[in-house]
Design an enzyme around this catalytic site. Structure first.
Site, mmCIF file in Angstrom:
data_model
loop_
_atom_site.group_PDB
_atom_site.id
_atom_site.type_symbol
_atom_site.label_atom_id
_atom_site.label_comp_id
_atom_site.label_asym_id
_atom_site.label_seq_id
_atom_site.Cartn_x
_atom_site.Cartn_y
_atom_site.Cartn_z
ATOM 1 C CD GLU A 404 -3.147 -1.166 0.433
ATOM 2 O OE1 GLU A 404 -3.241 -0.473 -0.379
ATOM 3 O OE2 GLU A 404 -3.769 -2.541 0.630
HETATM 4 C C1 LIG Z 1 3.382 -9.569 -0.206
HETATM 5 C C2 LIG Z 1 3.187 -8.432 -0.941
HETATM 6 C C3 LIG Z 1 1.902 -8.239 -1.573
HETATM 7 C C4 LIG Z 1 1.599 -7.420 -2.534
HETATM 8 N N1 LIG Z 1 0.428 -7.124 -3.179
HETATM 9 C C5 LIG Z 1 0.395 -6.448 -4.034
HETATM 10 C C6 LIG Z 1 -0.648 -6.273 -4.941
HETATM 11 O O1 LIG Z 1 -1.786 -7.026 -4.602
HETATM 12 N N2 LIG Z 1 -0.856 -5.460 -6.045
HETATM 13 C C7 LIG Z 1 0.146 -4.582 -6.312
HETATM 14 O O2 LIG Z 1 0.018 -3.971 -7.446
HETATM 15 N N3 LIG Z 1 1.349 -4.568 -5.768
HETATM 16 C C8 LIG Z 1 1.482 -5.457 -4.755
HETATM 17 N N4 LIG Z 1 2.643 -5.379 -3.831
HETATM 18 C C9 LIG Z 1 3.657 -4.900 -4.322
HETATM 19 C C10 LIG Z 1 3.897 -3.469 -3.323
HETATM 20 O O3 LIG Z 1 3.005 -2.484 -3.273
HETATM 21 C C11 LIG Z 1 5.600 -2.860 -3.648
HETATM 22 O O4 LIG Z 1 6.418 -4.011 -3.030
HETATM 23 C C12 LIG Z 1 5.680 -1.559 -2.971
HETATM 24 O O5 LIG Z 1 5.030 -0.596 -3.244
HETATM 25 C C13 LIG Z 1 7.275 -1.410 -2.902
HETATM 26 O O6 LIG Z 1 7.645 -1.491 -4.355
HETATM 27 P P1 LIG Z 1 9.165 -2.209 -4.561
HETATM 28 O O7 LIG Z 1 8.947 -3.721 -3.941
HETATM 29 O O8 LIG Z 1 9.435 -2.313 -6.016
HETATM 30 O O9 LIG Z 1 10.221 -1.505 -3.676
HETATM 31 P P2 LIG Z 1 11.129 -0.323 -4.310
HETATM 32 O O10 LIG Z 1 9.901 0.710 -4.889
HETATM 33 O O11 LIG Z 1 12.119 -0.824 -4.955
HETATM 34 O O12 LIG Z 1 11.777 0.271 -2.930
HETATM 35 C C14 LIG Z 1 12.871 -0.206 -2.365
HETATM 36 C C15 LIG Z 1 13.217 0.884 -1.035
HETATM 37 O O13 LIG Z 1 13.559 2.124 -1.542
HETATM 38 C C16 LIG Z 1 12.361 2.756 -0.862
HETATM 39 N N5 LIG Z 1 12.137 3.972 -1.888
HETATM 40 C C17 LIG Z 1 11.623 3.855 -3.379
HETATM 41 N N6 LIG Z 1 11.594 4.821 -3.896
HETATM 42 C C18 LIG Z 1 11.643 5.935 -2.924
HETATM 43 C C19 LIG Z 1 11.799 7.371 -2.939
HETATM 44 N N7 LIG Z 1 11.414 8.079 -4.117
HETATM 45 N N8 LIG Z 1 12.348 7.976 -1.754
HETATM 46 C C20 LIG Z 1 12.685 7.226 -0.838
HETATM 47 N N9 LIG Z 1 12.507 5.929 -0.587
HETATM 48 C C21 LIG Z 1 12.122 5.433 -1.644
HETATM 49 C C22 LIG Z 1 11.262 2.243 -0.479
HETATM 50 O O14 LIG Z 1 10.684 2.870 0.534
HETATM 51 C C23 LIG Z 1 11.874 0.930 -0.253
HETATM 52 O O15 LIG Z 1 12.570 0.920 1.246
HETATM 53 C C24 LIG Z 1 3.007 -6.334 -2.869
HETATM 54 C C25 LIG Z 1 4.056 -6.548 -2.290
HETATM 55 C C26 LIG Z 1 4.249 -7.588 -1.161
HETATM 56 C C27 LIG Z 1 5.720 -7.921 -0.931
#
Ligand SMILES: Cc1cc2nc3c(=O)[nH]c(=O)nc-3n(C[C@H](O)[C@H](O)[C@H](O)COP(=O)(O)OP(=O)(O)OC[C@H]3O[C@@H](n4cnc5c(N)ncnc54)[C@H](O)[C@@H]3O)c2cc1C
Length: 595
Positions: A404
């Site tokens: 989220e």
């Molecule tokens: C169990 C699970 C269920 C999920 N369910 C869904 C779903 O139903 N539908 C869906 O669409 N997605 C889903 N997700 C995806 C989830 O929303 C994303 O994992 C999340 O938004 C983070 O994206 P990422 O994993 O690519 O991390 P990244 O965006 O790569 O982030 C990595 C780290 O960098 C930080 N970061 C990134 N950008 C910035 C910035 N601009 N400034 C500061 N810090 C930053 C983040 O906070 C994090 O700590 C799910 C994920 C999991 C693990």
């Protein structure tokens, strides 16, 4: 007229909220409590006994639970009656989410289905899309999912590369791309999939059925926690989506995605309350049973501290979540009453509460992490045993800080949304910040004690916390203007201050209202919660503010700001040891969460 005024999002920062505009969970109606009881019974009989089997992802089990939840009417609480729902308030659905939040992986599947799985269609679908899908999602005949994230597009959701191309005959969009981390991916029948049409720079949204040709699913992801929640990667290879399944307008996908996430975030705030209350009940039951040094561990001050702090943070989350939920309900009624598009107007109401939603998501998920972490600690070595419930609670909690929108993104969003509202003239943040700044010059280092009542004093403290936030927001935005986005540490400091303000004020309003309802003698323990929270908030806010000031201000401005922050966070001392002991003692007497 003042009585009927609706609260606007973010308003808490610049104005005092009147008690009559505040809803507290103690005001839940009999009908809402009955729905809550149905949820409790459902968890007890259908979910909790099966947790091991759910976490082992027994074939078809989670899907059958969604169907059963539908049979109980719990998937349709706040959906409109014309689509097979019960037309109850958003707040009622939040209460159900709270109770079902104690259901571990099941609660993730439930939230996904009823929130991000159903609501994009409910709020952005046209009449025929809603008629086709919503009644079946409402009963659980269909299960829903939401596909935004891609390998290269997580926090930066608009960076997705999934493409949609209209076929020459105009009948279909061909979807090509990959989504990942999709909750309910193993069994969802209907998915909202975000993709870019042709060379668009912004997303559009599509309703995609599992049976459409060209979709394949990876096996289940192996996860740290919520092991029973289905999470898959989904591939679209020339997947044929009927053109009429475009959801909303072309290019509206990003807005849909974000508005749905605002709603999802506040719902997550409700979920974590249920999970936290359960972990606290387990903690106190264990502490009341385990003896060391010939003494129940619940009698040790160190354990009392943990139990009390678990309660305080949960109580704070709960007070904030129900306060915001009622404000959102009123905003929905107001916008829908004035507008022409019920769905979009409802979503606009959520959008207006983006600040509160992000606060709830971050504050609530971190409160739950604290609660479950201390639960493991209270269980000692047994807390580390995979046989004990603290293990599952600990692992399952962690995801809440990631999905989220990560807590980092949501912290940034809090300040960003405040500044946008200030720029639009909706919130007089700069004006109030200037007033607070001007006030600093006239402050004496030692002010005389004031004659004031208990709540008057707490309100003054919280008003001062707001001044601390406002003066910082004003000075940093003037100093950095467009480069403020690169000052994330400072933005985080401000965001943390805002969160404590909302939580502290929500507790103050709740306790004051409770006192009006029940009388002072019956709510003393709640005053303890308020005392400890405000006392802690003052020193935390001071620390965040100092961190920020030393990071950007120099010379006279620094001195002025430091003087202001010392004053705005100056409060009378509290015997927090005794207050926490009283809170813990109430808990140990009841042997369960009882606040
Ligand atoms: C169990 C699970 C269920 C999920 N369910 C869904 C779903 O139903 N539908 C869906 O669409 N997605 C889903 N997700 C995806 C989830 O929303 C994303 O994992 C999340 O938004 C983070 O994206 P990422 O994993 O690519 O991390 P990244 O965006 O790569 O982030 C990595 C780290 O960098 C930080 N970061 C990134 N950008 C910035 C910035 N601009 N400034 C500061 N810090 C930053 C983040 O906070 C994090 O700590 C799910 C994920 C999991 C693990």
């Amino acid at each position: 007229m003042e009585d009927t005024k609706i609260i606007t999002g973010g308003e808490f920062l610049v104005r005092e909220t009147d008690l009559k505009n505040v809803f507290i969970p103690e005001e839940l109606t009999e009908e809402q409590k009955m729905i809550g009881q149905t949820c409790t019974d459902f968890l007890k009989t259908e979910v909790i006994p099966l947790l091991d089997r759910i976490d082992a992802q027994e074939e078809g089990l989670m899907r059958s639970l969604i169907t059963k939840t539908g049979e109980m009417g719990l998937l349709a609480i706040s959906l409109p009656e014309e689509y097979g729902g019960f037309g109850r308030s958003f707040l009622t659905s939040m209460y159900a989410s709270e109770i079902l939040g104690a259901g571990h992986s099941y609660s993730v599947a439930y939230s996904c289905h009823t929130g991000i799985g159903t609501l994009p269609i409910m709020y952005y679908g046209n009449d025929s899309q809603k008629a086709k899908y919503i009644p079946r999602l409402a009963t659980g005949e269909l299960a829903g999912a939401y596909c935004l994230t891609e390998p290269g597009a997580g926090s930066d959701a608009n960076a997705g590369t999934t493409k949609a191309t209209l076929t020459a005959d105009g009948k279909y969009y061909l979807l090509n791309g990959q989504k990942m981390w999709i909750t309910n991916g193993g069994f969802a029948d209907v998915m909202t999939v975000f993709a870019k049409i042709d060379n668009d720079r912004v997303l559009s949204a599509f309703i995609v059925e599992r049976t459409f040709p060209g979709i394949t699913f990876n096996p289940e992801e192996k996860k740290m926690g919520i092991k029973g929640s289905s999470t898959r990667q989904i591939f679209f290879n020339d997947c044929r989506v009927p053109a009429e399944n475009l959801l909303g307008k072309r290019g509206e996908g990003y807005r849909i995605a974000l508005n749905i996430l605002h709603m999802g975030r506040i719902k997550l705030g409700a979920n974590v309350i249920g999970a936290a209350k359960k972990a606290i009940s387990q903690s106190v039951a264990y502490a009341n049973e385990r003896k060391q040094f010939n003494c129940l561990i619940s009698e040790f001050g160190a354990i009392k501290y943990k139990l009390a702090e678990q309660v305080i943070r949960t109580f704070a989350t709960e007070s904030a979540v129900y306060r915001a939920s009622k404000n959102i309900d009123e905003a929905i009624t107001c916008y829908v009453g004035k507008g022409e598009d019920k769905g979009r107007d409802t979503m606009e109401a959520f959008n207006h509460f983006a600040i509160e939603a992000a606060v709830m998501k971050v504050y609530g998920s971190e409160a739950l992490d604290y609660v479950v972490d201390e639960a493991v600690q209270i269980f000692g070595g047994m807390g580390y045993s995979a046989e004990m419930p603290a293990d599952r609670a600990y692992r399952d909690s962690r995801i809440n800080r990631i999905f989220e929108g990560t807590n980092e993104i949501n912290r940034l969003l809090v300040v960003d949304a405040i500044l946008k509202r200030a720029a639009k003239g909706v919130l007089p943040v700069m004006e109030e910040g200037q007033k607070a700044y001007d006030e600093i010059a006239g402050l004496k280092e030692h002010s005389d004690p004031k004659e004031e009542g208990y709540y008057e004093q707490k309100s003054r403290y919280i008003r001062n916390f707001k001044k601390a936030a406002l003066v910082l927001i004003k000075t940093v935005s003037e100093k950095f203007t467009r480069t403020l986005v690169y000052e994330q540490e400072i933005l985080n400091n401000i965001s943390d201050i805002v969160m404590h303000i909302y939580a502290a004020e929500s507790i103050r309003l709740r306790v004051q209202k409770l006192e009006a309802l029940k009388g002072e003698d019956n709510i003393k323990i709640y005053r303890d919660i308020l005392d400890v929270y405000v006392y802690d908030a003052a020193s935390r806010i001071r620390k965040y503010a100092m961190d920020a000031i030393y990071s950007f201000a120099f010379g006279e401005i620094r001195e002025t700001l430091l003087k202001g922050i010392r004053h705005f966070t100056c409060i009378e001392g509290v015997n927090v040891k005794e207050a926490r002991r009283r809170i813990a003692d109430r808990l140990t007497e009841e042997n369960r969460y009882c606040f």
